[in-house]
Design a protein around this motif. Structure first.
Motif, short mmCIF file in Angstrom:
data_model
loop_
_atom_site.label_atom_id
_atom_site.label_comp_id
_atom_site.label_asym_id
_atom_site.label_seq_id
_atom_site.Cartn_x
_atom_site.Cartn_y
_atom_site.Cartn_z
N ILE A 79 -22.83 3.43 76.15
CA ILE A 79 -21.38 3.58 76.11
C ILE A 79 -21.01 4.98 75.61
O ILE A 79 -20.14 5.65 76.16
N LEU A 80 -21.67 5.41 74.54
CA LEU A 80 -21.40 6.71 73.96
C LEU A 80 -21.67 7.83 74.96
O LEU A 80 -20.84 8.72 75.14
N CYS A 81 -22.80 7.77 75.64
CA CYS A 81 -23.14 8.81 76.62
C CYS A 81 -22.17 8.81 77.80
O CYS A 81 -21.75 9.89 78.24
N VAL A 82 -21.82 7.65 78.30
CA VAL A 82 -20.92 7.58 79.46
C VAL A 82 -19.55 8.13 79.11
O VAL A 82 -19.02 9.01 79.80
N TRP A 83 -18.96 7.66 78.02
CA TRP A 83 -17.59 8.07 77.71
C TRP A 83 -17.51 9.48 77.16
O TRP A 83 -16.53 10.19 77.43
N LEU A 84 -18.50 9.92 76.39
CA LEU A 84 -18.48 11.33 75.97
C LEU A 84 -18.75 12.25 77.15
O LEU A 84 -18.20 13.35 77.22
N GLY A 85 -19.56 11.81 78.10
CA GLY A 85 -19.78 12.58 79.31
C GLY A 85 -18.50 12.70 80.14
O GLY A 85 -18.19 13.76 80.68
N LEU A 86 -17.74 11.61 80.23
CA LEU A 86 -16.46 11.67 80.94
C LEU A 86 -15.48 12.57 80.21
O LEU A 86 -14.73 13.33 80.86
N ALA A 87 -15.46 12.51 78.89
CA ALA A 87 -14.57 13.39 78.12
C ALA A 87 -14.98 14.85 78.29
O ALA A 87 -14.12 15.73 78.40
N TRP A 88 -16.29 15.12 78.33
CA TRP A 88 -16.75 16.49 78.53
C TRP A 88 -16.36 16.99 79.92
O TRP A 88 -15.92 18.12 80.09
N GLY A 89 -16.52 16.15 80.93
CA GLY A 89 -16.12 16.53 82.28
C GLY A 89 -14.62 16.81 82.37
O GLY A 89 -14.19 17.77 83.02
N LEU A 90 -13.81 16.00 81.72
CA LEU A 90 -12.37 16.23 81.69
C LEU A 90 -12.05 17.53 80.96
O LEU A 90 -11.19 18.30 81.40
N ALA A 91 -12.76 17.81 79.86
CA ALA A 91 -12.55 19.06 79.13
C ALA A 91 -12.92 20.27 79.99
O ALA A 91 -12.22 21.28 79.98
N ARG A 92 -14.02 20.17 80.73
CA ARG A 92 -14.41 21.27 81.63
C ARG A 92 -13.35 21.48 82.71
O ARG A 92 -13.03 22.60 83.07
N LEU A 93 -12.83 20.38 83.23
CA LEU A 93 -11.81 20.46 84.26
C LEU A 93 -10.53 21.10 83.72
O LEU A 93 -9.92 21.94 84.38
N LEU A 94 -10.13 20.71 82.52
CA LEU A 94 -8.89 21.24 81.94
C LEU A 94 -9.03 22.68 81.47
O LEU A 94 -8.04 23.39 81.39
N SER A 95 -10.23 23.11 81.14
CA SER A 95 -10.40 24.46 80.59
C SER A 95 -10.84 25.49 81.62
O SER A 95 -11.05 26.65 81.26
N ARG A 96 -10.96 25.09 82.86
CA ARG A 96 -11.37 26.07 83.87
C ARG A 96 -10.23 27.04 84.13
O ARG A 96 -9.05 26.68 84.07
N PRO A 97 -10.56 28.26 84.44
CA PRO A 97 -9.51 29.25 84.71
C PRO A 97 -8.79 28.95 86.03
O PRO A 97 -9.42 28.50 86.99
N VAL A 98 -7.53 29.21 86.02
CA VAL A 98 -6.73 28.97 87.22
C VAL A 98 -6.69 30.26 88.03
O VAL A 98 -6.31 31.30 87.53
N SER A 99 -7.15 30.19 89.25
CA SER A 99 -7.15 31.39 90.09
C SER A 99 -5.83 31.48 90.85
O SER A 99 -5.30 30.46 91.31
N PRO A 100 -5.30 32.68 90.99
CA PRO A 100 -4.02 32.82 91.72
C PRO A 100 -4.23 32.55 93.20
O PRO A 100 -5.31 32.78 93.74
N PRO A 101 -3.19 32.04 93.86
CA PRO A 101 -3.32 31.71 95.29
C PRO A 101 -3.46 32.92 96.18
O PRO A 101 -3.11 33.97 96.01
#
Length: 101
Positions: A79-101
């Motif tokens: 449970i710990l690995c699955v949910w911390l892994g999901l939280a890490w993936g969400l953190a990576r997604l939220l912290s990625r740089p936004v490229s201009p169009p």
């Protein structure tokens, strides 16, 4: 990718989840509320994974009579690995740089 920002976002996600669980320490009825049930979703997911066929998650292989079996040590780690892994993936997604169009 800026790893320091990812760690900061990850810490915020885990901290907010901990803050959502904290009222359950003083008010046991809080965990029966809709917000409390959502906060308990990671714990309850062990039963979903057991139903899907992941072995060694529950004590007595899920055969505890009328009660709900507690997770085994492997179940807690899973449970710990699955949910911390999901939280890490969400953190990576939220912290990625936004490229201009």
């Amino acid at each position: 990718m800026r790893p320091r920002r990812t760690w900061t976002v990850f810490a915020w996600i885990v901290g907010l989840y901990g803050a959502a669980l904290l009222p359950g320490v003083w008010f046991p009825g809080y965990l029966d509320s809709p917000i409390g049930v959502l906060a308990l979703l990671p714990y309850l997911s062990v039963y979903l994974f057991h139903t899907l066929g992941v072995p060694w998650l529950l004590q007595n292989n899920g055969a505890c009579g009328w009660g709900w079996c507690m997770p085994t040590a492997f179940g807690w780690a899973f449970i710990l690995c699955v949910w911390l892994g999901l939280a890490w993936g969400l953190a990576r997604l939220l912290s990625r740089p936004v490229s201009p169009p």
